[in-house]
Design a protein around this motif. Sequence first.
Motif, PDB file in Angstrom:
ATOM      1  N   UNK A 172       1.016  -1.069   0.048  1.00  0.00           N
ATOM      2  CA  UNK A 172      -0.100  -0.038   0.213  1.00  0.00           C
ATOM      3  C   UNK A 172       0.912   1.206  -0.069  1.00  0.00           C
ATOM      4  N   UNK A 173       1.996   1.365   0.779  1.00  0.00           N
ATOM      5  CA  UNK A 173       2.939   2.251   0.798  1.00  0.00           C
ATOM      6  C   UNK A 173       3.442   2.525  -0.737  1.00  0.00           C
ATOM      7  N   UNK A 333       7.017  12.620   3.366  1.00  0.00           N
ATOM      8  CA  UNK A 333       5.815  13.084   3.802  1.00  0.00           C
ATOM      9  C   UNK A 333       4.706  12.418   3.044  1.00  0.00           C
ATOM     10  N   UNK A 334       5.042  11.669   2.175  1.00  0.00           N
ATOM     11  CA  UNK A 334       3.844  11.080   1.224  1.00  0.00           C
ATOM     12  C   UNK A 334       3.482   9.642   2.146  1.00  0.00           C
ATOM     13  N   UNK A 335       4.115   9.331   3.057  1.00  0.00           N
ATOM     14  CA  UNK A 335       3.612   8.470   4.093  1.00  0.00           C
ATOM     15  C   UNK A 335       2.919   8.996   5.384  1.00  0.00           C
ATOM     16  N   UNK A 336       3.132  10.269   5.704  1.00  0.00           N
ATOM     17  CA  UNK A 336       2.786  10.755   7.002  1.00  0.00           C
ATOM     18  C   UNK A 336       1.652  10.724   7.529  1.00  0.00           C
ATOM     19  N   UNK A 337       0.533  10.081   6.540  1.00  0.00           N
ATOM     20  CA  UNK A 337      -1.037  10.067   7.046  1.00  0.00           C
ATOM     21  C   UNK A 337      -1.071   8.288   7.214  1.00  0.00           C
ATOM     22  N   UNK A 338      -0.113   7.898   7.191  1.00  0.00           N
ATOM     23  CA  UNK A 338      -0.275   6.232   6.953  1.00  0.00           C
ATOM     24  C   UNK A 338       0.156   5.611   8.421  1.00  0.00           C
TER      25      UNK A 338
END
Length: 349
Positions: A172-173, A333-338
């Motif tokens: 998913x990442x 930061x593309x993963x910050x909400x995960x």
Amino acid sequence: MKKKVMALLLTAALFASLTGCGSKTTEEAADTKGTEAAEESSESTAEEGKDTYKIAVIKQMDHASLDEIADAICAELDAVAEDQGVTVEYEVYSGQNDQTTLKQIGDQAVADGVDAIIPIATLAAQVATVCAEETKTPVIYAAISDPKAAELTGIDYVTGTSDALNTSFILDMMLAQNPDVKNVGLLYSLSETNSATPIAEAKAYLDEKKIAYTEQTANTNDEVVAAASSLIASGVDAVFTPTDNVIMAAELAIYEELAQAGIPHYTGADSFVRNGAFATCGVNYTDLGTKTADLAFTSITEGMDGLEDCYLMDGGIITVNTETAAALGIDPAVFADMGELVEVETTEE
């Protein structure tokens, strides 16, 4: 009664002397080089009034993940010993990813009458379990991704910690970072039992998403380098590797070439990322080592009866290598909400 240990095919080898990689006690211990083999087998509970315990810590091989776990185990054994007012003597060995060497180390540990064996990684755990079958010396393994597949469950003198991977989340990442992924490289070793399940999970995930994948396997450092080069030549958009010890040991040799080709390497442990891979989501291996040491101390002081077959460690920590991210032109930061995001740099350890 729990099932007996499944027999492993172990190759006989000439006797060779083995030297521990390190040794510490909470108080100055007497020289134990001439220690005679114990006349009685190790029991699941400690002897009444016993204030000195001996533990063998056996790494499958040397690399960042297993070293981190071993260091955490040793630190926690020291801390527990000080807290309990006892002495814990331990030796740390490396089997160099060789089954015969691991068997020699395990047999010697049992002959020396250790109170527990802590094997780190799957092959080390399987071999130690066979070595301890007759004496029932507690075997408290660390970082086994799939204990059931490794036939390490249902054994009354074996327990430990699992770093089972959330394969779907890591993929998913990958798609969160690049929704246009067309072909994913699967890089792993066929000799690593713990890679089988996550690779199967990855294939199922990619099939469902109708994303192609290209497999490359390797069993030595040179083969890993060649496999990575082949994936680059095939034009994959990203590479996935589970918690595979063989690939981990070679990460420092491949991460720059992958990054230069614009291919992010998603892996099964933060130690890969600290050695140059792009990103992962998994367990904290220091926490895993600490938990394993606590289980080992419990097994020799309170017995195995109250312990579970295995203990799954919580994951959920996203680790990104900022240097590799910069080389790839990707903002972590593309993963910050995960989930929880930890940023690291490359360390050659």
